[in-house]
Design an enzyme around this catalytic site. Structure first.
Site, short mmCIF file in Angstrom:
data_model
loop_
_atom_site.label_atom_id
_atom_site.label_comp_id
_atom_site.label_asym_id
_atom_site.label_seq_id
_atom_site.Cartn_x
_atom_site.Cartn_y
_atom_site.Cartn_z
CE LYS A 1 -2.10 2.79 2.82
NZ LYS A 1 -2.01 4.01 1.98
CB CYS B 1 13.04 8.85 7.97
SG CYS B 1 14.00 8.00 6.72
P1 NAD Z 1 2.08 7.68 8.45
O1 NAD Z 1 2.44 6.81 9.59
O2 NAD Z 1 1.01 8.69 8.65
O3 NAD Z 1 1.62 6.81 7.20
C1 NAD Z 1 2.43 5.80 6.68
C2 NAD Z 1 1.57 4.79 5.98
O4 NAD Z 1 0.73 4.14 6.94
C3 NAD Z 1 0.64 5.38 4.92
O5 NAD Z 1 0.64 4.55 3.80
C4 NAD Z 1 -0.72 5.36 5.61
O6 NAD Z 1 -1.80 5.26 4.72
C5 NAD Z 1 -0.60 4.10 6.45
N1 NAD Z 1 -1.53 4.01 7.59
C6 NAD Z 1 -2.10 5.03 8.27
N2 NAD Z 1 -2.89 4.54 9.25
C7 NAD Z 1 -2.81 3.20 9.19
C8 NAD Z 1 -3.38 2.13 9.95
N3 NAD Z 1 -4.22 2.35 10.96
N4 NAD Z 1 -3.06 0.85 9.62
C9 NAD Z 1 -2.20 0.61 8.59
N5 NAD Z 1 -1.65 1.57 7.84
C10 NAD Z 1 -1.94 2.85 8.13
O7 NAD Z 1 3.44 8.37 7.99
P2 NAD Z 1 3.65 9.45 6.86
O8 NAD Z 1 3.13 10.75 7.33
O9 NAD Z 1 3.15 8.92 5.56
O10 NAD Z 1 5.25 9.49 6.77
C11 NAD Z 1 6.02 10.28 7.58
C12 NAD Z 1 6.76 9.43 8.59
O11 NAD Z 1 7.44 8.37 7.94
C13 NAD Z 1 7.83 10.21 9.31
O12 NAD Z 1 7.79 9.92 10.68
C14 NAD Z 1 9.13 9.68 8.70
O13 NAD Z 1 10.26 9.81 9.50
C15 NAD Z 1 8.76 8.27 8.45
N6 NAD Z 1 9.68 7.67 7.46
C16 NAD Z 1 10.61 6.78 7.89
C17 NAD Z 1 11.52 6.22 7.01
C18 NAD Z 1 12.57 5.25 7.48
O14 NAD Z 1 13.12 4.56 6.66
N7 NAD Z 1 12.88 5.17 8.75
C19 NAD Z 1 11.47 6.57 5.66
C20 NAD Z 1 10.50 7.48 5.24
C21 NAD Z 1 9.60 8.02 6.16
#
Ligand code: NAD
Length: 473
Positions: free
Chosen positions: A169, A278
């Site tokens: 997803k 991140c």
């Molecule tokens: P998010 O947690 O809001 O969303 C991430 C994903 O989770 C999306 O696809 C979203 O649709 C899905 N999601 C949301 N609610 C869910 C649920 N209840 N069950 C399952 N899936 C669900 O994060 P974001 O705002 O998209 O991304 C930003 C965050 O990602 C920041 O904290 C960033 O640091 C982190 N990030 C980490 C890395 C890494 O490699 N460590 C890389 C990129 C981004």
């Protein structure tokens, strides 16, 4: 035209749609299929069926297919980059780089799988004991919006190379390049159903993936809050998960550092993708004796960066949404005990009025316990704190809940290695900073930044389980 999921190699319409918007202009771009549990079920079924074929393919065939996919992504680099810039606002040059890095993942893991061996264990002359690495089956991946193509390549290339099949997803905001790459994968010869992309929202499609009983390994890239939900759903079914979460990475700059080099790398590390990375180095912990000279250089670097629409070639694009821009601003305005040296407001240059742009910002003298020094801002904001002793520097560097990356700037080899040993992080750079590191370098966090490793050979272990076979001769 609507962007639909790709299931079993084909478009799969959903019952409802939602709209994605261009963050640079606020204009709607496209409608996207809003998949739900039934669509996820269809994707998992397709992945299970394709897995029976894909996992049995000779390793050389799997390798060739993934390398071919890498070539196809490279051939389509400009087209993919244009879509990415429209969806998440990043400068075109960065989006092109993302496409090329995505291709590199498929090439790296396509090649790496050719030399991924088990081991033979010496026991005695009448016993042959050996280990094999076997795929989990269907891997679920839920991805963030900040590097859509890179995160896709990173999450699925190792999984596919090792014989798993995938149900992905992409983020709600940025699903279109994943859909394009899944179609290229079919062209490259990946069996339909080996890579399924389910578009939709977190609480619908995302939650259904995290709870699906036939998914046997769960990968997640996103915020710690959602990561905890996904990890809990995986733990309830006793399946492993790989959690790539947030960061608050620090540059520790000692008094003998090459300040010019440090200032240039720090600037790139925080302003790339408008700070929505991140592994952005969002904190600078600098020896008090060189604070002024480092700040002077940093301000010059920041002043050179232009802010504006990504498709116009600016260095710093918009934040992903107005909501995110307002969150960044409220963190900048919250009490932190410091002083804004540059930025600290919405951008107002040409082409920025309708988008979610924020000026590159430096705040000096922040209280290390303040919200902005502790929380991931996910914007172009750098906070600066000073130290007097090495012990104090390390304590400050490790004093957040996150532990993703770190950097040490010094010309003293002993200080460099001691500090690198003591910084809690999955990657530590010495006299350099590469956001995220390279494709071949294991990547992942400690503490609230997550667990498990993507990238590098370590990822092959992450996406396989070991089996020991003992033969009586
Ligand atoms: P998010 O947690 O809001 O969303 C991430 C994903 O989770 C999306 O696809 C979203 O649709 C899905 N999601 C949301 N609610 C869910 C649920 N209840 N069950 C399952 N899936 C669900 O994060 P974001 O705002 O998209 O991304 C930003 C965050 O990602 C920041 O904290 C960033 O640091 C982190 N990030 C980490 C890395 C890494 O490699 N460590 C890389 C990129 C981004």
């Amino acid at each position: 035209m609507t962007t639909w999921s790709i299931i079993n190699g084909k478009q799969h319409p959903a019952d409802a749609t939602y709209t994605v918007t261009n963050p640079a202009s606020g204009e709607p771009i496209d409608s996207v299929g809003r998949s739900e549990r039934t669509d996820v079920n269809a994707a998992v079924e397709a992945a299970l069926a394709a897995g029976r074929l894909w996992s049995q393919k000779p390793v050389e065939d799997r390798s060739k297919t993934l390398v071919k996919l890498a070539e196809k992504i490279e051939d389509n680099c400009d087209r993919l980059a244009a879509i990415e810039t429209e969806d998440c606002g990043k400068p075109l040059a960065q989006a092109r780089n993302d496409a090329m890095v995505c291709a590199s993942y498929f090439r790296f893991f396509g090649n790496a799988i050719m030399t991924y061996y088990g081991s033979q264990i010496p026991i005695d002359d009448s016993t042959l004991a050996y280990t094999k690495r076997e795929p989990f089956g269907v891997v679920g991946s839920i991805l963030a919006w900040n590097y859509p193509m890179q995160l896709l390549g990173r999450s699925v290339a190792a999984a596919l190379a090792t014989g798993n099949t995938c149900v992905v997803k992409p983020a709600d905001e940025t699903p279109r390049t994943a859909v394009e790459i899944a179609l290229l994968a079919v062209e490259a010869g990946l069996p339909p159903g080996a890579l399924n992309i389910v578009t939709g929202l977190g609480q619908g499609a995302g939650q259904a993936i995290s709870e699906h009983p036939d998914i046997t390994l769960m990968g997640f890239v996103g915020s710690p809050e959602t990561g905890a939900k996904v990890a809990t759903a995986a733990a309830k079914r006793l399946i492993p998960s790989v959690m790539e979460l947030g960061g608050k990475s620090a540059h520790v700059v000692f008094s003998d550092a090459n300040i010019e080099k440090a200032a240039a790398a720090i600037t790139k590390g925080i302003l790339q993708n408008a700070g929505q990375t991140c592994s952005a180095g969002s904190r600078v912990i600098v020896h008090a004796s060189i604070e002024e000279s480092l700040l002077e250089k940093l301000v010059k670097e920041f002043e050179r960066m232009s802010t504006g629409p990504g498709e116009k070639g600016h260095d710093v694009g918009p934040l992903i949404s107005m909501k995110q821009r307002d969150r960044v601003h409220s963190l900048v305005q919250a009490p932190h005990g410091g002083r804004v040296v540059i930025g600290g407001r919405f951008a107002s240059g040409e082409g920025t009025t309708d988008g979610s742009f924020y000026e590159p910002t430096i705040i000096r003298g922040v209280d290390p316990k303040s919200q902005i020094a502790q929380e991931e801002v996910f914007g172009p904001v750098l906070v600066v704190t000073t130290f007097e002793t090495k012990e104090e520097a390390i304590k400050l560097a490790n004093d957040t809940e996150y532990a993703l990356l770190g950097a040490v700037w010094t010309n003293d080899i002993t200080t460099a290695h001691n500090a690198a040993d003591q910084i809690l992080a999955g990657q530590v750079f010495i006299n350099s900073y590469g956001v995220g590191g390279g494709v071949g370098i294991p990547f992942g966090g400690w503490k609230k930044s997550g667990y498990g490793r993507e990238k590098g050979i370590d990822a092959l272990n992450e996406f396989t389980q070991s089996k020991s076979i003992i033969v009586a001769l």
